[in-house]
Design a protein around this motif. Structure first.
Motif, PDB file in Angstrom:
ATOM      1  N   HIS A  54     -11.104  -0.289   0.664  1.00  0.00           N
ATOM      2  CA  HIS A  54     -12.569  -0.339   0.758  1.00  0.00           C
ATOM      3  C   HIS A  54     -13.026  -1.285   1.864  1.00  0.00           C
ATOM      4  O   HIS A  54     -14.077  -1.063   2.473  1.00  0.00           O
ATOM      5  N   TYR A  55     -12.237  -2.328   2.130  1.00  0.00           N
ATOM      6  CA  TYR A  55     -12.630  -3.316   3.136  1.00  0.00           C
ATOM      7  C   TYR A  55     -11.827  -3.195   4.430  1.00  0.00           C
ATOM      8  O   TYR A  55     -11.855  -4.068   5.271  1.00  0.00           O
ATOM      9  N   ARG A  56     -11.079  -2.083   4.542  1.00  0.00           N
ATOM     10  CA  ARG A  56     -10.379  -1.719   5.781  1.00  0.00           C
ATOM     11  C   ARG A  56      -9.435  -2.815   6.252  1.00  0.00           C
ATOM     12  O   ARG A  56      -9.395  -3.168   7.433  1.00  0.00           O
ATOM     13  N   LEU A  57      -8.682  -3.341   5.313  1.00  0.00           N
ATOM     14  CA  LEU A  57      -7.699  -4.373   5.630  1.00  0.00           C
ATOM     15  C   LEU A  57      -6.381  -3.686   5.980  1.00  0.00           C
ATOM     16  O   LEU A  57      -5.769  -3.041   5.132  1.00  0.00           O
ATOM     17  N   LYS A  58      -5.958  -3.815   7.209  1.00  0.00           N
ATOM     18  CA  LYS A  58      -4.773  -3.110   7.712  1.00  0.00           C
ATOM     19  C   LYS A  58      -3.533  -3.976   7.490  1.00  0.00           C
ATOM     20  O   LYS A  58      -3.008  -4.614   8.397  1.00  0.00           O
ATOM     21  N   VAL A  59      -3.074  -4.009   6.255  1.00  0.00           N
ATOM     22  CA  VAL A  59      -1.915  -4.822   5.905  1.00  0.00           C
ATOM     23  C   VAL A  59      -1.107  -4.065   4.862  1.00  0.00           C
ATOM     24  O   VAL A  59      -1.672  -3.458   3.945  1.00  0.00           O
ATOM     25  N   PRO A  60       0.215  -4.030   4.979  1.00  0.00           N
ATOM     26  CA  PRO A  60       1.032  -3.320   3.981  1.00  0.00           C
ATOM     27  C   PRO A  60       1.060  -4.058   2.649  1.00  0.00           C
ATOM     28  O   PRO A  60       1.092  -5.288   2.604  1.00  0.00           O
ATOM     29  N   VAL A  61       1.036  -3.284   1.562  1.00  0.00           N
ATOM     30  CA  VAL A  61       0.996  -3.831   0.196  1.00  0.00           C
ATOM     31  C   VAL A  61       2.257  -3.394  -0.542  1.00  0.00           C
ATOM     32  O   VAL A  61       2.624  -2.206  -0.523  1.00  0.00           O
ATOM     33  N   PHE A  62       2.898  -4.339  -1.231  1.00  0.00           N
ATOM     34  CA  PHE A  62       4.166  -4.076  -1.912  1.00  0.00           C
ATOM     35  C   PHE A  62       4.072  -4.515  -3.371  1.00  0.00           C
ATOM     36  O   PHE A  62       3.588  -5.612  -3.668  1.00  0.00           O
ATOM     37  N   ALA A  63       4.548  -3.671  -4.267  1.00  0.00           N
ATOM     38  CA  ALA A  63       4.582  -4.006  -5.691  1.00  0.00           C
ATOM     39  C   ALA A  63       5.760  -4.919  -5.969  1.00  0.00           C
ATOM     40  O   ALA A  63       6.890  -4.643  -5.548  1.00  0.00           O
ATOM     41  N   GLY A  64       5.492  -6.008  -6.704  1.00  0.00           N
ATOM     42  CA  GLY A  64       6.532  -6.973  -7.010  1.00  0.00           C
ATOM     43  C   GLY A  64       6.913  -6.993  -8.472  1.00  0.00           C
ATOM     44  O   GLY A  64       6.979  -5.942  -9.142  1.00  0.00           O
ATOM     45  N   CYS A  65       7.127  -8.183  -9.013  1.00  0.00           N
ATOM     46  CA  CYS A  65       7.647  -8.356 -10.374  1.00  0.00           C
ATOM     47  C   CYS A  65       6.573  -8.062 -11.413  1.00  0.00           C
ATOM     48  O   CYS A  65       5.437  -8.520 -11.289  1.00  0.00           O
ATOM     49  N   ASP A  66       6.956  -7.333 -12.437  1.00  0.00           N
ATOM     50  CA  ASP A  66       6.001  -6.969 -13.482  1.00  0.00           C
ATOM     51  C   ASP A  66       6.091  -7.854 -14.713  1.00  0.00           C
ATOM     52  O   ASP A  66       5.377  -7.631 -15.690  1.00  0.00           O
ATOM     53  N   ARG A  67       6.945  -8.880 -14.640  1.00  0.00           N
ATOM     54  CA  ARG A  67       7.081  -9.812 -15.765  1.00  0.00           C
ATOM     55  C   ARG A  67       7.675 -11.128 -15.260  1.00  0.00           C
ATOM     56  O   ARG A  67       8.324 -11.152 -14.204  1.00  0.00           O
ATOM     57  N   PRO A  68       7.472 -12.210 -15.989  1.00  0.00           N
ATOM     58  CA  PRO A  68       8.075 -13.493 -15.608  1.00  0.00           C
ATOM     59  C   PRO A  68       9.591 -13.453 -15.664  1.00  0.00           C
ATOM     60  O   PRO A  68      10.200 -12.505 -16.183  1.00  0.00           O
ATOM     61  N   LEU A  69      10.221 -14.497 -15.152  1.00  0.00           N
ATOM     62  CA  LEU A  69      11.679 -14.550 -15.113  1.00  0.00           C
ATOM     63  C   LEU A  69      12.304 -14.441 -16.495  1.00  0.00           C
ATOM     64  O   LEU A  69      13.329 -13.775 -16.666  1.00  0.00           O
ATOM     65  N   SER A  70      11.711 -15.113 -17.500  1.00  0.00           N
ATOM     66  CA  SER A  70      12.378 -15.120 -18.800  1.00  0.00           C
ATOM     67  C   SER A  70      11.453 -15.015 -19.999  1.00  0.00           C
ATOM     68  O   SER A  70      11.929 -14.777 -21.107  1.00  0.00           O
ATOM     69  N   ALA A  71      10.148 -15.179 -19.809  1.00  0.00           N
ATOM     70  CA  ALA A  71       9.213 -15.176 -20.941  1.00  0.00           C
ATOM     71  C   ALA A  71       8.387 -13.888 -20.931  1.00  0.00           C
ATOM     72  O   ALA A  71       8.283 -13.210 -19.909  1.00  0.00           O
ATOM     73  N   ILE A 167       0.864 -21.357 -13.085  1.00  0.00           N
ATOM     74  CA  ILE A 167       2.146 -21.988 -13.415  1.00  0.00           C
ATOM     75  C   ILE A 167       2.553 -21.638 -14.843  1.00  0.00           C
ATOM     76  O   ILE A 167       3.725 -21.364 -15.118  1.00  0.00           O
ATOM     77  N   TYR A 168       1.584 -21.609 -15.745  1.00  0.00           N
ATOM     78  CA  TYR A 168       1.891 -21.325 -17.154  1.00  0.00           C
ATOM     79  C   TYR A 168       2.509 -19.943 -17.331  1.00  0.00           C
ATOM     80  O   TYR A 168       3.404 -19.755 -18.168  1.00  0.00           O
ATOM     81  N   VAL A 169       2.036 -18.952 -16.568  1.00  0.00           N
ATOM     82  CA  VAL A 169       2.540 -17.588 -16.735  1.00  0.00           C
ATOM     83  C   VAL A 169       4.044 -17.528 -16.510  1.00  0.00           C
ATOM     84  O   VAL A 169       4.760 -16.830 -17.228  1.00  0.00           O
ATOM     85  N   ASP A 170       4.556 -18.254 -15.524  1.00  0.00           N
ATOM     86  CA  ASP A 170       5.994 -18.235 -15.258  1.00  0.00           C
ATOM     87  C   ASP A 170       6.478 -19.617 -14.827  1.00  0.00           C
ATOM     88  O   ASP A 170       6.788 -19.850 -13.653  1.00  0.00           O
ATOM     89  N   PRO A 171       6.563 -20.556 -15.762  1.00  0.00           N
ATOM     90  CA  PRO A 171       7.016 -21.901 -15.392  1.00  0.00           C
ATOM     91  C   PRO A 171       8.456 -21.935 -14.915  1.00  0.00           C
ATOM     92  O   PRO A 171       8.814 -22.796 -14.104  1.00  0.00           O
ATOM     93  N   GLU A 172       9.298 -21.010 -15.402  1.00  0.00           N
ATOM     94  CA  GLU A 172      10.679 -20.976 -14.913  1.00  0.00           C
ATOM     95  C   GLU A 172      10.721 -20.643 -13.424  1.00  0.00           C
ATOM     96  O   GLU A 172      11.515 -21.214 -12.655  1.00  0.00           O
TER      97      GLU A 172
END
Length: 310
Positions: A54-71, A167-172
């Motif tokens: 919508h704002y014409r930002l020409k930058v590639p977008v990548f999907a990353g981690c869908d959950r914290p390391l251990s919690a 930080i709370y979401v993934d302190p590990e």
């Protein structure tokens, strides 16, 4: 020219940060990694793609981690709504645009290796993607000029009495990042964000801007500013945009060196950023912590940069 990588969980203040990066002529924006945080990964990713389209930002977008390391994942949807951000006006248009084929951890690794100069990594969500990248290839730390993060606090928390949300979401993951040898860190915590206050007058200013894209932004800004009180009488801190405001106007901030460690076990303090200021006595510094901000001028800088993108 400074090379930048943004890692985000794409709520509203992330959106403002993205517009600010797009306005900065001295930045080479390499990519956006998305992580679960404000909302689940599919929602955060959809938000990011809709904002860029919508704002014409020409930058590639990548999907990353869908959950914290251990919690288990804990989102901010109870405060921000199912989309990770609310609006009192027109919503962002729905689109049919997909993310790039690579995952964000692989893409960040590639960007660090291939950049002509070390990369400033701007992390404004949980640090899961960053931790995974460093775990996969620790030598990439030499390709990071600086990790600039919005997270933590030198005082009280927000998601819990002791812990800031990112930080709370993934302190590990945060523990991995703050203990990575050779990594230069610059932390913008709640203590400095609470000095940068968005008021009704700022919302009204954005509501006066012409155009459909400004109108869309104004509705979300209005809802964001009302988080603390339904009628907006209580100013709302700006969080994520302080990082990009520092890139634009570093003279508006002051910093102090400290040793930062992440509390992982405390019943009431899990996710707390424990800041040791006893440098030269019993602690070696690992982080530059933003301590003061010229709040009114920072907000003005944010709005000025955002308006340049329309």
């Amino acid at each position: 020219m400074r090379s930048i990588w943004l890692d985000t969980d794409a709520g509203f203040d992330d959106w403002m940060t993205m517009l600010m990066l797009a306005s900065h002529p001295g930045l080479r924006w390499l990519g956006v990694g998305v992580v679960a945080g404000n909302a689940s990964l599919p929602v955060a990713l959809a938000n990011t793609l809709r904002i860029c389209h919508h704002y014409r930002l020409k930058v590639p977008v990548f999907a990353g981690c869908d959950r914290p390391l251990s919690a288990p994942l804990e989102t901010a949807e109870r405060v921000l709504g199912a989309q990770g951000m609310r609006t009192t006006g027109m919503p962002l248009p729905e689109i049919q645009v997909a993310a790039e084929g690579l995952d964000a951890v692989t893409a960040l690794g590639n960007a660090l290796r291939n950049s002509p100069e070390p990369v400033t990594v701007l992390a404004i969500g949980p640090l899961t993607n960053i931790a995974r990248t460093l775990q996969a290839e620790p030598a990439l730390v030499d390709r990071i000029h600086e990790l600039v993060l919005m997270g933590g606090s030198t005082e009280r928390g927000n998601h819990t009495p002791a812990a800031e949300f990112n930080i709370y979401v993934d302190p590990e993951a945060a523990d991995v990042v703050f203990n990575q040898a050779g990594l230069k860190r610059r932390m913008f915590g709640l203590n400095v964000c609470r000095q940068v206050l968005l008021e009704r007058a700022h919302v009204q200013e954005v509501q006066s801007w012409p155009g459909e894209r400004a109108m869309c932004l104004a509705g979300y800004l209005d809802a964001y500013q009302r988080i603390r009180h339904p009628d907006g009488r209580v100013p709302m801190p700006l969080y994520d945009p302080v990082t990009s405001a520092w890139l634009l106007r570093p003279e508006l901030f002051t910093f102090q060196s400290a040793r930062v460690d992440i509390e992982l076990q405390g019943r009431f303090t899990r996710g707390m950023t424990v800041c040791d200021w006893r440098i030269g006595q019993s602690a070696l510094p690992n982080t530059e912590i933003a301590m003061t901000a010229d709040g009114p001028r920072v907000v003005d800088a944010v709005l000025q940069a955002v308006r340049q993108t329309f």
